[in-house]
Design a protein around this motif. Structure first.
Motif, PDB file in Angstrom:
ATOM      1  N   THR A 190      24.737 -23.828 -15.732  1.00 17.32           N
ATOM      2  CA  THR A 190      25.231 -24.728 -14.696  1.00 17.32           C
ATOM      3  C   THR A 190      24.386 -25.994 -14.728  1.00 17.32           C
ATOM      4  O   THR A 190      23.382 -26.058 -15.438  1.00 17.32           O
ATOM      5  N   TRP A 191      24.793 -26.956 -13.896  1.00 23.73           N
ATOM      6  CA  TRP A 191      24.006 -28.184 -13.836  1.00 23.73           C
ATOM      7  C   TRP A 191      22.568 -27.915 -13.376  1.00 23.73           C
ATOM      8  O   TRP A 191      21.635 -28.554 -13.849  1.00 23.73           O
ATOM      9  N   SER A 192      22.405 -26.955 -12.451  1.00 20.73           N
ATOM     10  CA  SER A 192      21.032 -26.722 -11.969  1.00 20.73           C
ATOM     11  C   SER A 192      20.172 -26.039 -13.033  1.00 20.73           C
ATOM     12  O   SER A 192      18.974 -26.321 -13.133  1.00 20.73           O
ATOM     13  N   ASP A 193      20.801 -25.151 -13.846  1.00 17.22           N
ATOM     14  CA  ASP A 193      20.042 -24.592 -14.983  1.00 17.22           C
ATOM     15  C   ASP A 193      19.550 -25.723 -15.875  1.00 17.22           C
ATOM     16  O   ASP A 193      18.404 -25.765 -16.314  1.00 17.22           O
ATOM     17  N   PHE A 194      20.495 -26.632 -16.129  1.00 17.43           N
ATOM     18  CA  PHE A 194      20.192 -27.756 -17.013  1.00 17.43           C
ATOM     19  C   PHE A 194      19.053 -28.611 -16.448  1.00 17.43           C
ATOM     20  O   PHE A 194      18.091 -28.935 -17.143  1.00 17.43           O
ATOM     21  N   LEU A 195      19.174 -28.937 -15.167  1.00 17.39           N
ATOM     22  CA  LEU A 195      18.183 -29.812 -14.555  1.00 17.39           C
ATOM     23  C   LEU A 195      16.801 -29.163 -14.539  1.00 17.39           C
ATOM     24  O   LEU A 195      15.785 -29.817 -14.833  1.00 17.39           O
ATOM     25  N   GLU A 249      15.548 -37.978 -10.732  1.00 22.17           N
ATOM     26  CA  GLU A 249      14.795 -36.839 -11.278  1.00 22.17           C
ATOM     27  C   GLU A 249      13.806 -37.274 -12.348  1.00 22.17           C
ATOM     28  O   GLU A 249      12.870 -36.542 -12.673  1.00 22.17           O
ATOM     29  N   LYS A 250      14.050 -38.417 -12.957  1.00 26.96           N
ATOM     30  CA  LYS A 250      13.179 -38.955 -14.002  1.00 26.96           C
ATOM     31  C   LYS A 250      12.937 -37.978 -15.152  1.00 26.96           C
ATOM     32  O   LYS A 250      11.818 -37.785 -15.612  1.00 26.96           O
ATOM     33  N   VAL A 251      14.030 -37.350 -15.580  1.00 23.07           N
ATOM     34  CA  VAL A 251      13.929 -36.459 -16.746  1.00 23.07           C
ATOM     35  C   VAL A 251      14.529 -37.121 -17.983  1.00 23.07           C
ATOM     36  O   VAL A 251      14.560 -36.532 -19.056  1.00 23.07           O
ATOM     37  N   ALA A 252      15.025 -38.344 -17.820  1.00 25.69           N
ATOM     38  CA  ALA A 252      15.573 -39.091 -18.956  1.00 25.69           C
ATOM     39  C   ALA A 252      15.093 -40.535 -18.866  1.00 25.69           C
ATOM     40  O   ALA A 252      14.951 -41.069 -17.767  1.00 25.69           O
ATOM     41  N   PRO A 253      14.828 -41.180 -20.008  1.00 32.13           N
ATOM     42  CA  PRO A 253      14.340 -42.567 -19.978  1.00 32.13           C
ATOM     43  C   PRO A 253      15.483 -43.541 -19.700  1.00 32.13           C
ATOM     44  O   PRO A 253      16.651 -43.188 -19.852  1.00 32.13           O
TER      45      PRO A 253
END
Lengths: 423, 293, 277
Positions: free
Chosen positions: A158-163, A232-236
């Protein structure tokens, strides 16, 4: 000296194409390398049809369409040419393509991937046969997952797994307060965004694809992707990666996960080499999706026959041969899937000796409800090819770069798209 | 010249102009008129054209996207034209001698003009690259901690394309100006030197006026090139971010060969021609006062 | 003393700039000796990796032998040489007419020659294509040569300016001696315009050599392909052979470099007036 010029001038008009064959079938493709791989299949066709010679020509996509269009304008289209899902509607409407229905009586169309055939079915006719199809998948870097102690992504994510995974994969290695490894990378292009949207039940277009009206599910998806960068700052920011080709971000090891077309497997193999282990998975399913609304994003590459062809039956026999069961699984590079299901099912297509070791993921996508998302003037409103900095693509990049709010961007690309669609 | 002489040369002039006239009529004017007619149609090349009157023009003149493209083109021209002319003039004047070393420099400066754009832009993309570029690493080294993402920055991407274009074309304009410098009699400089004129004074008082014809020619040519830049934009920014570096030639290409809106593209081209035509006419008018005839 | 410092400073600036202009070419050269995987690496590596393998020239040999490059080369040379020499000649004639043979309507005609250059090729190319097809010129070199042979806006413009800068006295003196108008052009003004003629030739040659859109539209048969058209077959949908492309590009600019080196000696030949008797 001057006489030399004139002498040279005189010899120029001479064209020298000797044609020994009784019938010449002209075939034009947007991929010269593909034609090279097709040489044996073409030779086999010529052997089975004595007196027939197939004349091939390959051009890069950017130059293929201008040339094909010029040929259409002058009524000189080749008998057979490659056709994309993005343009088939307009080419059919313009009357350039032959309805293949009369020739398909003894052809079992169910041998082909269903939605790939459907793309060619327009206004009750059949205007193309599919050669292959492809769609976006989630690429993941196994080394980075292992280092973070995470299990690999699956189609059930799911999206939360991904995040959650993305957060763990975003690492500041040198302690300067800025991440050095990123969990994910965003980019406004169709191959990077639209798979997420459709897997969340989102749509940009209305039912008959005449108007752009993104639904709530689509907006939610865009919000989710935006937040990966801004909140979330998990991607630039995409602008920070400027200077690197977007398709090289993942194979260069800068991002643990990345969504791109399955055709890009080949590039990842070339650029990543043996530097790390990697795999592919389906794009995580969104929370808004229902069994009715969820779609996998994929689209076929096809062959069409010119409406002006003098050898339509032969041309059809040729594309049937070229898309049919006599082809080798290895003729289809990387993540492009043969539309003829029996070839895709062969073990050879899975390329077990190469990365990724789980290409069956792509086949699983092909069993789902697929959606191409195309409409008239798709290239304009989505921002494709040389116009990639415009339309929706350009606006989304502004959002991902934190320079524009999503609401504003949606408003302005909707206006632009509906203008393009009305033309 | 007297009107008598003017009469006398007419037939002779047309004889000299015969090939040009033939080429102009058949290979230039026919397609240009064809494209002009196209601008009143909706024509997707592979489809039949449909007459829509002034719709394309109205569409362009009311579209914010097209307005941005026109502004970008003007901005590009303002950087490119003076940039390329000043640089080319500087190089041409310095290298207008028969020294071996000058021949080497002339060759080096001309090289970008013939090197493939793909190769050239690969290098420049790397120079401008946000994280790995030499430019930004240099800036960071100088203590500027947050340098821009040049090619992905709405303010900088267009100047970046213009700078690369100046760099690529300056050798070409240098060559044209060098040819012009050959018409200046060295004796003029000798006389000036006798009068004790400084180099800089010589340049402004002698070279510039005597070179004015070539300079004017180069100015018009630079103007044309600035409206037709395509390849560098394509390979460097793709017109981005969000159209920030999309100039007219690029927009025409997109519409003609990506969207196949030939009518729309033609209308764009004719609006451009109209604008450039006005500027050129103004130039010719100004030149009457400016050049040394 | 002061002058020397200025000179040194000047040459340092020139050398720096020369380095900047040479670097893409050097980069191209290095890339043409790279393995495909090293191509888009960042930060880029300057190592011509392929040179250290047992097939150091693999990119060159496959670029030049897998496709029929020698044919492409001959085709390109033929097309470019014809276009450029034709253009230099017709532009000299036209430029001379506009500069030295004043006639009614001359300015309007000149403006027309110039104005047609402002219309982007992208929009005129399809009507042009239909015209060439009507002439039966598809799949020949004629569409690539004849138009540029007959008319060149900037060649005409440049030579017009050049001839205008030359004094009229020569013509008047020769006319007194009874020389015909054509002889005045051929024996007096044409030799004086060599620097400009060479420049026009070089530019037209390069322009013709680099042309891609027209060869793509007009040439069907691979045996007629020009070099850029041939190079395009290395650019593919999913696996462009960029290293081969670079090798091909390096080879393809050699003739241009040669033309330039040969030509520029004549461009810088000193004040032309000195040669007049």
């Amino acid at each position: 000296m001057r006489t030399l010029y004139f002498a040279a001038g005189l010899t120029l008009g001479t064209a020298f194409t000797a044609q020994a064959a009784d019938v010449t079938l002209r075939y034009m493709s947007w991929d010269a390398a593909q034609i090279e791989r097709e040489k044996p299949a073409i030779a086999a066709f010529e052997a089975a049809h004595p007196g027939v010679k197939v004349q091939t020509q390959g051009l890069p996509v950017k130059d293929f369409w201008p040339r094909l269009s010029a040929l259409a304008a002058s009524g000189d289209l080749p008998d057979v040419f490659t056709m994309s899902s993005g343009y088939i509607q307009q080419w059919t409407d313009a009357g350039n393509l032959t309805d293949l229905t009369p020739y398909t009586k003894d052809l079992d169309l169910s041998a082909y991937t269903k939605s790939a055939v459907e793309t060619g079915q327009i206004n009750g006719g059949l205007y193309s046969l599919p050669l292959s199809w492809s769609g976006p998948v989630l690429f993941y870097n196994k080394n980075m997952f292992d280092a973070a102690g995470l299990t690999y992504p699956t189609g059930a994510w799911t999206w939360s797994d991904f995040l959650a995974a993305a957060k763990k994969l975003t690492v500041d290695k040198n302690g300067d307060g800025k991440p050095d490894d990123w969990g994910y990378s965003v980019f406004g292009r169709y191959a990077q965004v639209d798979g997420w949207v459709y897997r969340n039940g989102g749509r940009y277009l209305n039912k008959d694809a005449t108007k752009l009206e993104p639904n709530v599910e689509a907006i939610n998806t865009l919000k989710f992707l935006t937040n990966l960068v801004l909140k979330e700052k998990v991607a630039p920011y995409p602008k920070d990666l400027q200077g690197i080709r977007y398709q090289d971000v993942f194979p260069m090891g800068m991002s643990a996960m990345w969504v791109d077309g399955s055709w890009n497997i080949n590039n990842v193999r070339t650029v990543a080499g043996n530097k790390f282990k990697w795999g592919i998975a389906e794009i995580p399913k969104g929370p808004d999706a229902t069994a009715e609304t969820v779609r996998a994003y994929a689209w076929p590459d096809m062959f069409s026959v010119s409406a002006n062809s003098k050898n339509k039956e032969l041309a059809f026999a040729f594309i049937r041969h070229m898309t049919g069961e006599t082809r080798n699984a290895t003729d289809f590079l990387g993540g492009t899937v043969p539309a003829f299901k029996a070839i895709a099912a062969r073990e050879a297509w899975l390329e077990r000796d190469k990365q990724p070791d789980n290409k069956e993921v792509i086949l699983k996508i092909g069993e789902q409800n697929l959606y191409t998302g195309f409409s008239r003037n798709w290239d304009a409103w989505r921002g494709y090819g040389a116009s990639g900095s415009g339309g929706m693509n350009g606006e989304l990049d502004e959002v991902f770069n934190g320079r524009k709010s999503l609401d504003e961007a949606v408003k302005s690309f909707t206006t632009y798209a509906n203008d393009a669609l009305s033309r | 010249m007297s009107s008598q002489t003017a009469q006398r040369f007419t037939w002779l002039a047309f004889l000299f102009l015969l090939p040009t006239l033939l080429g102009l009529l058949i290979f230039r004017l026919v397609p240009i008129v064809g494209a002009f007619v196209t601008s009143f149609t909706r024509w997707q090349i592979f489809d039949k054209p449909r007459w829509i009157g002034l719709d394309n023009y109205i569409n362009i003149l009311t579209s914010p996207v097209a307005a941005k493209v026109f502004i970008n083109t003007a901005w590009f021209t303002m950087i490119y034209v003076p940039g390329v002319i000043v640089l080319a003039l500087f190089l041409a004047v310095l290298l207008n001698n028969s020294l071996k070393i000058s021949a080497f420099f002339r060759g080096a400066f001309f090289l970008p003009y013939i090197t493939s754009t793909v190769a050239v832009t690969l290098v420049w993309r790397w120079i401008f690259s946000t994280k790995f570029g030499i430019l930004n690493n240099l800036l960071i080294g100088l203590g500027y901690s947050d340098p821009p993402a040049w090619l992905a920055d709405p303010i900088w991407s267009l100047p970046a394309v213009a700078i690369v274009s100046v760099w690529k074309d300056s050798g070409f304009f240098m060559l044209l100006l060098l040819a012009g410098l050959q018409t200046i009699d060295p004796g003029v400089y000798e006389a000036a030197r006798m009068d004790g004129a400084k180099r800089l004074r010589q340049f402004f008082d002698i070279t510039m006026p005597l070179l004015s014809r070539s300079l004017f020619f180069v100015l018009i040519l630079a103007l044309v090139r600035s409206t037709q830049t395509f390849e560098i934009t394509y390979a460097l920014t793709g017109g981005g971010p969000n159209g920030a570096s999309t100039t007219l030639a690029y927009f025409v290409y997109e519409n003609a060969f990506v969207h196949f809106q030939m009518g729309y593209a033609s209308a764009l081209a004719y609006l451009l021609c109209f604008a450039v035509g006005l500027v050129t006419l103004a130039n010719f008018y100004v030149r009457k006062r400016w050049t040394h005839e | 003393m002061n002058k020397n410092i200025t000179l040194i400073a000047l040459y340092s600036v020139l050398s720096l700039y020369a380095l900047l202009t040479l670097s893409p070419f050097i980069w191209m050269l290095i890339t043409s000796f790279k393995e495909p995987a090293d191509l888009f690496r960042l930060p880029p590596s300057f190592a011509p990796t392929q040179l250290f393998t047992d097939a150091p020239f693999a990119n060159y040999t496959s670029a030049l032998t897998e496709r029929d490059f020698s044919t492409f080369f001959i085709n390109s040379l033929l097309v470019a040489a014809c276009s450029a020499s034709g253009q230099a000649l017709t532009c000299a004639l036209a430029g001379y007419a506009f500069a030295k043979l004043p006639f009614r309507g001359g300015n309007i005609l000149f403006a027309l020659v110039l104005a047609t250059a402002f219309v982007p090729t992208e929009v005129t190319i399809i009507p042009e294509y239909l015209l060439m097809r009507g002439l039966g010129w598809i799949d020949t070199f004629l569409p690539l040569i004849v138009p540029s042979f007959l008319v060149g806006s900037f060649g005409t413009f440049m030579l017009r300016e050049y001839f205008s800068a030359l004094p009229n006295d020569y013509a008047e003196a020769a006319r007194m001696d009874g020389a015909s108008n054509f002889r005045i052009f051929r024996d007096i003004y044409l030799p004086l315009s060599v620097p400009a003629l060479i420049s026009v030739f070089i530019v037209a040659f390069i322009h013709s050599w680099d042309e891609l859109l027209r060869p793509i539209l007009y040439l069907n048969s691979p045996e007629l392909y020009t070099v850029p058209r041939g190079l395009m077959s290395l650019v593919n949908e999913y696996d462009s052979e960029w290293t081969l492309f670079m090798a091909g590009s390096v080879v393809s600019i050699l003739p241009l470099a040669a033309i330039y080196i040969l030509g520029q000696r004549y461009v810088i030949q000193g004040f032309v007036g000195g040669g007049v008797k």
